[in-house]
Design a protein around this motif. Structure first.
Motif, mmCIF file in Angstrom:
data_model
loop_
_atom_site.group_PDB
_atom_site.id
_atom_site.type_symbol
_atom_site.label_atom_id
_atom_site.label_comp_id
_atom_site.label_asym_id
_atom_site.label_seq_id
_atom_site.Cartn_x
_atom_site.Cartn_y
_atom_site.Cartn_z
ATOM 1 N N LEU A 132 37.477 37.449 26.279
ATOM 2 C CA LEU A 132 38.244 37.490 27.520
ATOM 3 C C LEU A 132 37.369 38.100 28.604
ATOM 4 O O LEU A 132 36.927 39.248 28.485
ATOM 5 C CB LEU A 132 39.512 38.330 27.354
ATOM 6 C CG LEU A 132 40.380 38.462 28.617
ATOM 7 C CD1 LEU A 132 40.933 37.100 29.042
ATOM 8 C CD2 LEU A 132 41.529 39.439 28.379
ATOM 9 N N VAL A 133 37.105 37.310 29.643
ATOM 10 C CA VAL A 133 36.297 37.804 30.749
ATOM 11 C C VAL A 133 37.107 37.740 32.037
ATOM 12 O O VAL A 133 38.004 36.909 32.184
ATOM 13 C CB VAL A 133 34.992 36.983 30.921
ATOM 14 C CG1 VAL A 133 34.053 37.222 29.759
ATOM 15 C CG2 VAL A 133 35.296 35.497 31.061
ATOM 16 N N THR A 134 36.780 38.627 32.939
ATOM 17 C CA THR A 134 37.447 38.657 34.239
ATOM 18 C C THR A 134 36.401 38.690 35.349
ATOM 19 O O THR A 134 35.234 39.060 35.129
ATOM 20 C CB THR A 134 38.349 39.897 34.401
ATOM 21 O OG1 THR A 134 37.546 41.091 34.289
ATOM 22 C CG2 THR A 134 39.437 39.915 33.343
ATOM 23 N N GLY A 155 52.643 37.087 37.707
ATOM 24 C CA GLY A 155 52.411 35.748 38.234
ATOM 25 C C GLY A 155 51.335 35.641 39.286
ATOM 26 O O GLY A 155 51.096 34.552 39.818
ATOM 27 N N LYS A 156 50.664 36.729 39.611
ATOM 28 C CA LYS A 156 49.668 36.688 40.678
ATOM 29 C C LYS A 156 48.240 36.528 40.169
ATOM 30 O O LYS A 156 47.339 36.230 40.968
ATOM 31 C CB LYS A 156 49.778 37.948 41.539
ATOM 32 C CG LYS A 156 51.086 38.031 42.330
ATOM 33 C CD LYS A 156 51.116 39.235 43.254
ATOM 34 C CE LYS A 156 52.414 39.276 44.049
ATOM 35 N NZ LYS A 156 52.460 40.456 44.968
ATOM 36 N N LEU A 157 48.009 36.743 38.871
ATOM 37 C CA LEU A 157 46.674 36.542 38.317
ATOM 38 C C LEU A 157 46.548 35.101 37.830
ATOM 39 O O LEU A 157 47.416 34.600 37.116
ATOM 40 C CB LEU A 157 46.420 37.501 37.150
ATOM 41 C CG LEU A 157 46.187 38.976 37.492
ATOM 42 C CD1 LEU A 157 45.972 39.782 36.219
ATOM 43 C CD2 LEU A 157 44.975 39.121 38.412
ATOM 44 N N ASN A 158 45.467 34.432 38.219
ATOM 45 C CA ASN A 158 45.216 33.065 37.776
ATOM 46 C C ASN A 158 44.368 33.083 36.500
ATOM 47 O O ASN A 158 43.273 33.647 36.480
ATOM 48 C CB ASN A 158 44.479 32.274 38.867
ATOM 49 C CG ASN A 158 45.339 32.079 40.095
ATOM 50 O OD1 ASN A 158 46.559 31.945 39.992
ATOM 51 N ND2 ASN A 158 44.714 32.061 41.257
ATOM 52 N N PHE A 159 44.891 32.458 35.454
ATOM 53 C CA PHE A 159 44.251 32.449 34.139
ATOM 54 C C PHE A 159 43.710 31.039 33.907
ATOM 55 O O PHE A 159 44.460 30.096 33.680
ATOM 56 C CB PHE A 159 45.307 32.801 33.076
ATOM 57 C CG PHE A 159 44.753 33.343 31.790
ATOM 58 C CD1 PHE A 159 43.504 32.972 31.312
ATOM 59 C CD2 PHE A 159 45.510 34.231 31.027
ATOM 60 C CE1 PHE A 159 43.017 33.474 30.121
ATOM 61 C CE2 PHE A 159 45.030 34.739 29.833
ATOM 62 C CZ PHE A 159 43.776 34.361 29.386
ATOM 63 N N ALA A 160 42.380 30.869 33.968
ATOM 64 C CA ALA A 160 41.776 29.549 33.771
ATOM 65 C C ALA A 160 41.851 29.149 32.308
ATOM 66 O O ALA A 160 41.654 29.967 31.408
ATOM 67 C CB ALA A 160 40.320 29.561 34.229
ATOM 68 N N MET A 161 42.139 27.870 32.064
ATOM 69 C CA MET A 161 42.176 27.367 30.693
ATOM 70 C C MET A 161 41.595 25.960 30.665
ATOM 71 O O MET A 161 41.579 25.264 31.683
ATOM 72 C CB MET A 161 43.598 27.363 30.142
ATOM 73 C CG MET A 161 44.537 26.407 30.863
ATOM 74 S SD MET A 161 46.199 26.435 30.183
ATOM 75 C CE MET A 161 46.895 24.961 30.913
ATOM 76 N N MET A 205 40.594 35.273 35.410
ATOM 77 C CA MET A 205 40.348 35.549 33.993
ATOM 78 C C MET A 205 40.243 34.253 33.206
ATOM 79 O O MET A 205 40.761 33.220 33.612
ATOM 80 C CB MET A 205 41.453 36.452 33.430
ATOM 81 C CG MET A 205 42.863 35.932 33.695
ATOM 82 S SD MET A 205 44.144 37.218 33.560
ATOM 83 C CE MET A 205 44.071 37.579 31.817
ATOM 84 N N GLN A 206 39.573 34.338 32.051
ATOM 85 C CA GLN A 206 39.363 33.144 31.252
ATOM 86 C C GLN A 206 38.928 33.538 29.838
ATOM 87 O O GLN A 206 38.232 34.541 29.648
ATOM 88 C CB GLN A 206 38.274 32.259 31.891
ATOM 89 C CG GLN A 206 37.988 30.960 31.158
ATOM 90 C CD GLN A 206 36.849 30.181 31.792
ATOM 91 O OE1 GLN A 206 36.376 30.514 32.886
ATOM 92 N NE2 GLN A 206 36.394 29.136 31.125
ATOM 93 N N PHE A 207 39.330 32.735 28.848
ATOM 94 C CA PHE A 207 38.794 32.862 27.496
ATOM 95 C C PHE A 207 37.587 31.942 27.390
ATOM 96 O O PHE A 207 37.667 30.757 27.737
ATOM 97 C CB PHE A 207 39.834 32.454 26.449
ATOM 98 C CG PHE A 207 40.767 33.561 26.055
ATOM 99 C CD1 PHE A 207 40.286 34.768 25.568
ATOM 100 C CD2 PHE A 207 42.143 33.395 26.165
ATOM 101 C CE1 PHE A 207 41.153 35.790 25.204
ATOM 102 C CE2 PHE A 207 43.019 34.408 25.796
ATOM 103 C CZ PHE A 207 42.517 35.609 25.313
#
Length: 327
Positions: A132-134, A155-161, A205-207
């Motif tokens: 998990l990186v930010t 709901g304000k953090l965008n999590f890339a997938m 953020m993203q895995f």
């Protein structure tokens, strides 16, 4: 009408069975008799290609016949998988499979095959941990600080997938559930475009596979907060595991392996499995897998089948809880 059965029927059946068994054994000894299609249901150039080609080269050396890696992407891996499910069960067409294989059937109502019943588990190759990186602009230096920040800003953090229905998608959902937070999941066509937007601060953020971002984390361009698996990475010793960071129940490691049409004879399945295990056990192959960010993983066909069943049941709960559908 009465059908008369000859007295020597048992002897005849025994002779036929023995002949069939002899032919079957001979088939295993002579396999393969022509090039083997190694179908990869992903586009070329992705993270799956190096592993498939590494194993394919090893099998070519052992078998003396070319193992041709054939990319058949599309339909969330359904196109390539269908090719193998409908192929003659003689071992000459095999499938490169990953965790997505047990996820896709949970998301599609109408499938041209049964992911569990139309394939036989042959061999595992490797597992992959997720990091998990930010973006460094996120005001969180630890996993718990990130969770606290997300709870304060639902709901304000965008999590890339990477793609709807992918293992990466479900890992993101599982993280949100385990952490008790809400983030906006943003789908991308691949890990590369998602990482580009993360570096630019468009998502937070993203895995990712650790090998893809080690340099960025070391230089401070990205912040590594936690990694799946039981141990820390040697290349990033300061990044804790999720267990160490307080999310012990987050199991998001993925696997890679080989499947074949379900009616491939068991002796042939066992032979292919043993040959793949020989390749994965080689030191140079293990070094290459580790360099790709993978951990060598050897199992029997029975152990692999058990893993797939367990993974299917586990992801089914995630899909239901997150109410995910692709059609």
């Amino acid at each position: 009408m009465i059908v008369m059965i000859p007295r020597n029927t048992s002897a005849l059946f025994a002779a036929l069975w023995l002949a069939a068994a002899t032919c079957n054994a001979a088939a295993q000894d002579t396999f393969p008799v022509r090039p083997v299609r190694f179908v990869v249901p992903y586009p070329p150039g992705g993270s799956t290609d190096p592993t498939a080609r590494l194993v394919g080269a090893g099998l070519t050396a052992i078998w003396g016949h070319q193992v041709v890696v054939e990319n058949r992407a599309g339909g969330d891996t359904i196109i390539g998988s269908t090719v193998v499910a409908s192929a003659p069960p003689d071992g000459h067409t095999i499938l490169y499979a990953a965790t997505t294989h047990v996820i896709i059937p949970l998301l599609h109502k109408n499938m041209p095959f049964n992911a569990m019943k139309d394939f036989v588990s042959v061999a595992t190759i490797a597992t992959n941990e997720k990091l998990l990186v930010t973006h460094p602009g996120v005001p969180a230096n630890t996993l718990q600080e990130l969770i606290a920040h997300a709870k304060a800003n639902p709901g304000k953090l965008n999590f890339a997938m990477t793609a709807n229905g992918s293992a990466n998608h479900l890992a993101s959902e599982m993280f949100n559930m385990a952490a008790g937070i809400k983030t906006l999941l943003v789908p991308y066509k691949g890990a590369g475009p998602a990482l580009t937007d993360l570096m630019g601060g468009h998502v937070q953020m993203q895995f990712v596979l650790p090998v893809a971002v080690i340099g960025h984390v070391q230089r401070g361009n990205l912040r590594g907060l936690a990694i799946s698996g039981e141990t820390r990475l040697v290349s990033m010793p300061k990044v804790p595991t999720f267990t160490e960071a307080g999310l012990a129940k987050l199991e998001i490691s993925t696997w890679q392996g080989i499947l074949a049409p379900v009616k491939v004879p068991r002796p042939l399945v066992n032979r292919i499995s043993r040959d793949v295990a020989k390749i994965v056990a080689q030191r140079d192959v293990q070094d290459k897998l580790n360099a790709q960010g993978s951990t060598p993983f050897i199992s029997t066909p029975e152990q692999f089948a058990k893993l797939m069943a367990e993974e299917s049941a586990r992801y089914a709960k995630v899909v239901a809880a997150a109410n995910i559908r692709l059609d």
